[in-house]
Design a protein around this motif. Structure first.
Motif, PDB file in Angstrom:
ATOM      1  N   ALA A   1       0.828  -1.117  -0.078  1.00  0.00           N
ATOM      2  CA  ALA A   1       0.070  -0.033   0.028  1.00  0.00           C
ATOM      3  C   ALA A   1       0.806   1.206   0.088  1.00  0.00           C
ATOM      4  O   ALA A   1       0.587   2.113  -0.679  1.00  0.00           O
ATOM      5  CB  ALA A   1      -0.853  -0.026   1.188  1.00  0.00           C
ATOM      6  N   ASN A   2       2.067   1.223   0.760  1.00  0.00           N
ATOM      7  CA  ASN A   2       2.850   2.323   0.937  1.00  0.00           C
ATOM      8  C   ASN A   2       3.558   2.653  -0.395  1.00  0.00           C
ATOM      9  O   ASN A   2       3.984   3.757  -0.820  1.00  0.00           O
ATOM     10  CB  ASN A   2       3.807   2.237   2.227  1.00  0.00           C
ATOM     11  CG  ASN A   2       3.292   2.549   3.236  1.00  0.00           C
ATOM     12  OD1 ASN A   2       2.134   2.918   3.503  1.00  0.00           O
ATOM     13  ND2 ASN A   2       4.019   2.246   4.349  1.00  0.00           N
ATOM     14  N   ALA A   3       3.602   1.590  -1.179  1.00  0.00           N
ATOM     15  CA  ALA A   3       4.293   1.716  -2.616  1.00  0.00           C
ATOM     16  C   ALA A   3       3.315   2.282  -3.742  1.00  0.00           C
ATOM     17  O   ALA A   3       3.550   2.024  -4.813  1.00  0.00           O
ATOM     18  CB  ALA A   3       4.925   0.605  -2.948  1.00  0.00           C
ATOM     19  N   GLY A   4       1.940   2.224  -3.301  1.00  0.00           N
ATOM     20  CA  GLY A   4       1.097   2.546  -4.183  1.00  0.00           C
ATOM     21  C   GLY A   4       0.421   1.388  -4.980  1.00  0.00           C
ATOM     22  O   GLY A   4      -0.247   1.651  -5.992  1.00  0.00           O
ATOM     23  N   LEU A   5       0.588   0.131  -4.445  1.00  0.00           N
ATOM     24  CA  LEU A   5       0.293  -0.956  -5.008  1.00  0.00           C
ATOM     25  C   LEU A   5      -0.956  -1.592  -4.318  1.00  0.00           C
ATOM     26  O   LEU A   5      -1.188  -1.620  -3.298  1.00  0.00           O
ATOM     27  CB  LEU A   5       1.277  -2.039  -5.305  1.00  0.00           C
ATOM     28  CG  LEU A   5       2.796  -1.561  -5.825  1.00  0.00           C
ATOM     29  CD1 LEU A   5       3.710  -2.549  -6.060  1.00  0.00           C
ATOM     30  CD2 LEU A   5       2.558  -1.374  -7.578  1.00  0.00           C
ATOM     31  N   LYS A   6      -1.818  -2.171  -5.221  1.00  0.00           N
ATOM     32  CA  LYS A   6      -2.795  -3.054  -4.670  1.00  0.00           C
ATOM     33  C   LYS A   6      -2.507  -4.544  -3.956  1.00  0.00           C
ATOM     34  O   LYS A   6      -1.756  -5.107  -4.707  1.00  0.00           O
ATOM     35  CB  LYS A   6      -3.872  -3.185  -5.748  1.00  0.00           C
ATOM     36  CG  LYS A   6      -4.374  -1.880  -5.999  1.00  0.00           C
ATOM     37  CD  LYS A   6      -5.879  -1.706  -6.964  1.00  0.00           C
ATOM     38  CE  LYS A   6      -6.142  -0.426  -7.274  1.00  0.00           C
ATOM     39  NZ  LYS A   6      -7.112  -0.572  -8.428  1.00  0.00           N
ATOM     40  N   THR A   7      -3.032  -4.770  -3.172  1.00  0.00           N
ATOM     41  CA  THR A   7      -2.738  -6.176  -2.600  1.00  0.00           C
ATOM     42  C   THR A   7      -4.041  -7.166  -2.947  1.00  0.00           C
ATOM     43  O   THR A   7      -3.728  -8.303  -2.597  1.00  0.00           O
ATOM     44  CB  THR A   7      -2.668  -6.098  -1.059  1.00  0.00           C
ATOM     45  OG1 THR A   7      -3.964  -5.583  -0.543  1.00  0.00           O
ATOM     46  CG2 THR A   7      -1.656  -5.108  -0.597  1.00  0.00           C
ATOM     47  N   GLU A   8      -5.259  -6.709  -3.310  1.00  0.00           N
ATOM     48  CA  GLU A   8      -6.155  -7.872  -3.460  1.00  0.00           C
ATOM     49  C   GLU A   8      -5.773  -8.721  -4.551  1.00  0.00           C
ATOM     50  O   GLU A   8      -5.086  -8.294  -5.712  1.00  0.00           O
ATOM     51  CB  GLU A   8      -7.595  -6.875  -4.075  1.00  0.00           C
ATOM     52  CG  GLU A   8      -7.340  -5.662  -4.832  1.00  0.00           C
ATOM     53  CD  GLU A   8      -8.668  -5.031  -5.190  1.00  0.00           C
ATOM     54  OE1 GLU A   8      -9.670  -5.705  -5.387  1.00  0.00           O
ATOM     55  OE2 GLU A   8      -8.570  -4.250  -5.815  1.00  0.00           O
TER      56      GLU A   8
END
Lengths: 339, 339
Positions: free
Chosen positions: A209-216
């Motif tokens: 999330a901190n890298a602006g990436l989604k985890t879903e």
């Protein structure tokens, strides 16, 4: 009531001293100078009289048994075997003997073992708890029985515990993968309510999330009872589709080993097609064609601290619980090299 | 003499039934319907009166404790961890709890553990003995205490034991290497007086002799205490010189793993330059670039048989010792493929 058979009774019948009988019956006959024939005669008499060693009395005298119990979550996992060995080595330095049991990730078995070990009058317990064993741990705490949780703390229970900073270790591992240029990082973790695994998952999610990436859809859970099948399915999902993962992060060594078996079978090249990072250590990580980057838990330090903390608690049962959190180290190897 | 505090005393003071007190003090309070507050009150009274559970009396009543002890040679070796898990699973099926200890290949520690477990009134012992522990085993035998030796028999002692046909397994492995065309086969074994390792060495020597090949300088011994250094030296000697070995046979998994680490470091290609076969199983064997051919010990069968044999002995202490020898299977994989 029939009088209890004493060492003296045996000594009289054998025509030797009580001390000698005691040596023989506690298997310390090398300390007394007693021949095998006499030792056997003494044992024979003890059996004939149906002598029962009064272990309880012996331990009440000193108040201690100099024995501690260790309950691990699954003794067939080499990670716990290593911990058991370290706890033993450290206990031995203090002249303490360790007896242990394995709950095999089963709360019912854990309850049995705690009972058996308490009935055996251990001075204290080191527990790597299984899922669902909170109540048992709470009871130990309410009884002021000396114990230390290891590897897996229960944040809801005020108890002494030693564990690594799971969130931080996980966060660092994901950051490392991001720095090597990976963008589609998948994680495979256990489906469990245990806090340490939740923290590892959280580290993964926050780092992405901190890298602006989604985890879903990037986090897959495997059941302990269906390990092989769930991991294969997870790897198929993560490495398939339009945007296949370029890195996999395993939450434990047992997940990683099962995963690496499948990755080898599929002929996926590590690290070129897929970077791999795992928690914990394993001999198998060293022998994989690309030695596996792993999060090294300082188990020697943890084992030593667990024994020492337990001994302080045994010495002072009113001692407030202490929560020790140790940072883990990321050991970078070829499985996560930059392409 | 002060009267021993009984469950009844506690029950009276708490105003509840003796049965309820018993449930709480044996940690089975979920079986009785008792709230946490009452459970704590009962425990507090027990502590105040200095109640000591009379475990000995409890076990004398039934004559059994339904607990067996398992002593393994080194719990940090996954092979023994697996055995421990299987013994536990099998014991659990008979409602028996297993407590175990690890002698860490140390006879003194083994003596401590046997004492501690006997003092804890286990009904019987399963022992994977360490070098130098014959006297301890002999004492168990002379005392007619129920026990079973596993993996490592002592041929000089008449005792129940379960092990594989070590000579035959070793002979077969060497024959397999000869059939794949290897002629310069080296073996690395432990330097130990233990019979099972002597049998593995003998299988190697007889198989080579029967093929008309010399064994001198082909058999190297490593010390348990200097594993890494001795194995590296042995591999240097075996793979160097004018007639380098074309195959290596490791007498145990721990020797093989250390050896494979070094073989990887040296960049030796398996099986092209060097075929590899090892005793025992290991996750690491699966993940090596050429999955390692190994001698599979039927540990599930052995663990089950050990528990069953022990239970028969506990039921009948006059039962004559039984020696079970099981054939092991050679699992051929890429590490020993023909060139």
């Amino acid at each position: 009531m029939k009088k209890r058979v004493s060492l003296k009774d045996i000594a009289q019948e054998a025509g030797v001293s009580t001390a000698l009988v005691s040596y023989v019956l506690t298997n310390k006959e090398e300390k007394a100078r007693v021949g095998r024939e006499m030792a056997n005669k003494i044992r024979k008499i003890a059996r004939k009289l149906n002598y029962q060693p009064n272990y309880l009395a012996r331990s009440l005298k000193s108040g201690r048994t100099d024995t501690i119990g260790l309950i691990v979550a699954d003794i067939s996992n080499p990670f716990f075997g290593q911990i058991a060995r370290i706890v033993e080595d450290e206990a031995k330095r203090h002249n303490i003997t360790v007896i242990f049991g394995s709950s095999d990730e089963n709360a019912e078995k854990s309850a049995d073992l705690i009972n058996v070990l308490l009935n055996r009058q251990v001075d204290g317990l080191i527990v790597i708890p299984s899922e669902g064993s909170e109540q048992q741990i709470l009871q130990l705490s309410e009884r002021h029985f000396p114990f230390v949780l290891m590897d897996r703390p229960f944040p809801s229970i005020a108890a002494s515990s030693i564990s690594i900073n799971n969130f931080g270790a996980s966060y660092n591992a994901v950051e490392h993968l991001l720095r090597t240029g990976r963008k589609r990082i998948g994680m495979i973790a256990y489906q469990t309510s245990l806090h340490h695994i939740a923290e590892r998952r959280r580290g993964f999610e926050v780092a992405l999330a901190n890298a602006g990436l989604k985890t879903e859809k990037r986090l897959k859970l495997a059941r302990y009872s269906h390990l092989r099948e769930d991991i294969r399915k997870a790897i198929d999902q993560l490495t398939g589709g339009k945007h296949p993962a370029d890195a996999l992060f395993f939450a434990t060594n047992s997940l990683a080993i099962e995963g690496l078996r499948y990755i080898s079978e599929l002929g996926i090249r590590v690290p070129e097609q897929l970077a791999v990072v795992s928690f914990d250590e394993s001999e198998a990580f060293d022998l994989f064609h690309a030695p596996v980057t792993f999060i090294r838990q300082p188990i020697r330090e943890m084992g030593k601290a667990a024994v020492q903390l337990l001994l302080s608690q045994i010495a002072d049962s009113e001692r407030p619980p202490e929560d020790i959190r140790i940072d883990a180290e990321l050991v970078v190897r070829r499985s996560s090299a930059a392409n």
